[in-house]
Motif scaffolding. Structure first.
Motif, PDB file in Angstrom:
ATOM      1  N   MET A   1       0.839  -1.185   0.000  1.00 49.99           N
ATOM      2  CA  MET A   1       0.000   0.000   0.000  1.00 49.99           C
ATOM      3  C   MET A   1       0.879   1.242   0.000  1.00 49.99           C
ATOM      4  O   MET A   1       1.830   1.335   0.755  1.00 49.99           O
ATOM      5  N   ARG A   2       0.568   2.188  -0.850  1.00 48.34           N
ATOM      6  CA  ARG A   2       1.359   3.402  -0.936  1.00 48.34           C
ATOM      7  C   ARG A   2       1.042   4.329   0.231  1.00 48.34           C
ATOM      8  O   ARG A   2      -0.082   4.377   0.699  1.00 48.34           O
ATOM      9  N   HIS A 183       8.238   8.492  -6.406  1.00 48.52           N
ATOM     10  CA  HIS A 183       6.945   8.196  -5.794  1.00 48.52           C
ATOM     11  C   HIS A 183       6.253   6.972  -6.406  1.00 48.52           C
ATOM     12  O   HIS A 183       5.115   6.680  -6.048  1.00 48.52           O
ATOM     13  N   SER A 184       6.914   6.289  -7.300  1.00 49.97           N
ATOM     14  CA  SER A 184       6.293   5.117  -7.918  1.00 49.97           C
ATOM     15  C   SER A 184       6.134   3.999  -6.892  1.00 49.97           C
ATOM     16  O   SER A 184       6.756   4.008  -5.819  1.00 49.97           O
ATOM     17  N   ASP A 185       5.281   3.036  -7.206  1.00 46.89           N
ATOM     18  CA  ASP A 185       5.113   1.881  -6.322  1.00 46.89           C
ATOM     19  C   ASP A 185       6.459   1.196  -6.111  1.00 46.89           C
ATOM     20  O   ASP A 185       7.136   0.834  -7.083  1.00 46.89           O
ATOM     21  N   GLY A 186       6.847   1.023  -4.873  1.00 45.16           N
ATOM     22  CA  GLY A 186       8.137   0.418  -4.578  1.00 45.16           C
ATOM     23  C   GLY A 186       9.297   1.385  -4.713  1.00 45.16           C
ATOM     24  O   GLY A 186      10.458   0.979  -4.550  1.00 45.16           O
ATOM     25  N   GLU A 190       8.276   5.496  -0.999  1.00 48.31           N
ATOM     26  CA  GLU A 190       7.478   4.469  -0.325  1.00 48.31           C
ATOM     27  C   GLU A 190       8.340   3.641   0.620  1.00 48.31           C
ATOM     28  O   GLU A 190       7.933   3.333   1.751  1.00 48.31           O
ATOM     29  N   GLU A 194       7.746   3.334   4.668  1.00 43.99           N
ATOM     30  CA  GLU A 194       7.490   2.017   5.255  1.00 43.99           C
ATOM     31  C   GLU A 194       8.575   1.626   6.257  1.00 43.99           C
ATOM     32  O   GLU A 194       8.280   0.998   7.285  1.00 43.99           O
TER      33      GLU A 194
END
Length: 200
Positions: A1-2, A183-186, A190, A194
């Protein structure tokens, strides 16, 4: 989840002023601002940044922000109807905004916070580096610009403004592409968030 918050909000603007004389070379006027947050866990710190961070649009907030404007001093000379842009100085007004923890942190959370904060600073400094490169590229693009049959240098001034705008647009596209990658997924943003929340 972002994560629900973003590290960077880039705000940029340009102001061209034609004055004489102008000193050669970019000038830098930068400030660092902070806003207070508190929390006992990484999740609480993220939530605090989401509430208290600099505005991104009307409702959302960013974790940190790089904002800048550029003021231009351009020296033009005219001789026999030939106008030349003899010198250019861009003053980059650069402001970084970062979170500052106002509560006591446990040793483990403090370590995670320091790693998070270092990553956020590196992200914003890259935006600042690109802004500096933009000013230098613009200076190189417009110094020596010449127009004939331009006794009052009106055409030269308009041409300089167009070149300033063109270079700005090129570098703004680079800023946007950098944020998109981060800001991309992963992506790095992020992962930073996390890690602060203790998810990995």
């Amino acid at each position: 989840m972002r994560p629900a918050v973003e590290v960077c909000l880039l705000m940029a603007g340009l102001c061209a002023a034609f004055v004489s004389p102008a000193a050669a070379g970019m000038k830098l006027d930068f400030k660092t601002k902070t806003y207070p947050i508190s929390g006992r866990t990484g999740t609480e710190l993220v939530e605090a940044m989401n509430r208290e961070g600099p505005k991104r649009g009307f409702m959302a907030h960013a974790i940190a922000q790089t904002s800048y404007t550029v003021d231009w001093e351009l020296k033009v000379t005219e001789d026999g109807g030939i106008c030349r842009l003899a010198d250019a100085t861009g003053t980059l007004n650069l402001t970084y905004t970062f979170p500052s923890v106002a509560s006591d942190l446990s040793p483990s959370l403090n370590r995670r916070w320091k790693r998070f904060y270092a990553g956020v600073r590196a992200h914003e400094r890259e935006h600042g580096r690109m802004a500096k490169a933009m000013v230098r590229a613009t200076e190189k693009s417009i110094i020596g610009l010449t127009r004939e049959n331009d006794r009052f240098c009106i055409k030269t001034r308009h041409a300089a403004k167009r070149r300033i705008r063109d270079v700005y647009n090129q570098y703004e596209a680079r800023q946007v592409a950098f944020d998109k990658r981060e800001h991309s997924d992963g992506g790095r943003v992020e992962r930073l968030v996390e890690a602060l929340m203790g998810k990995h």
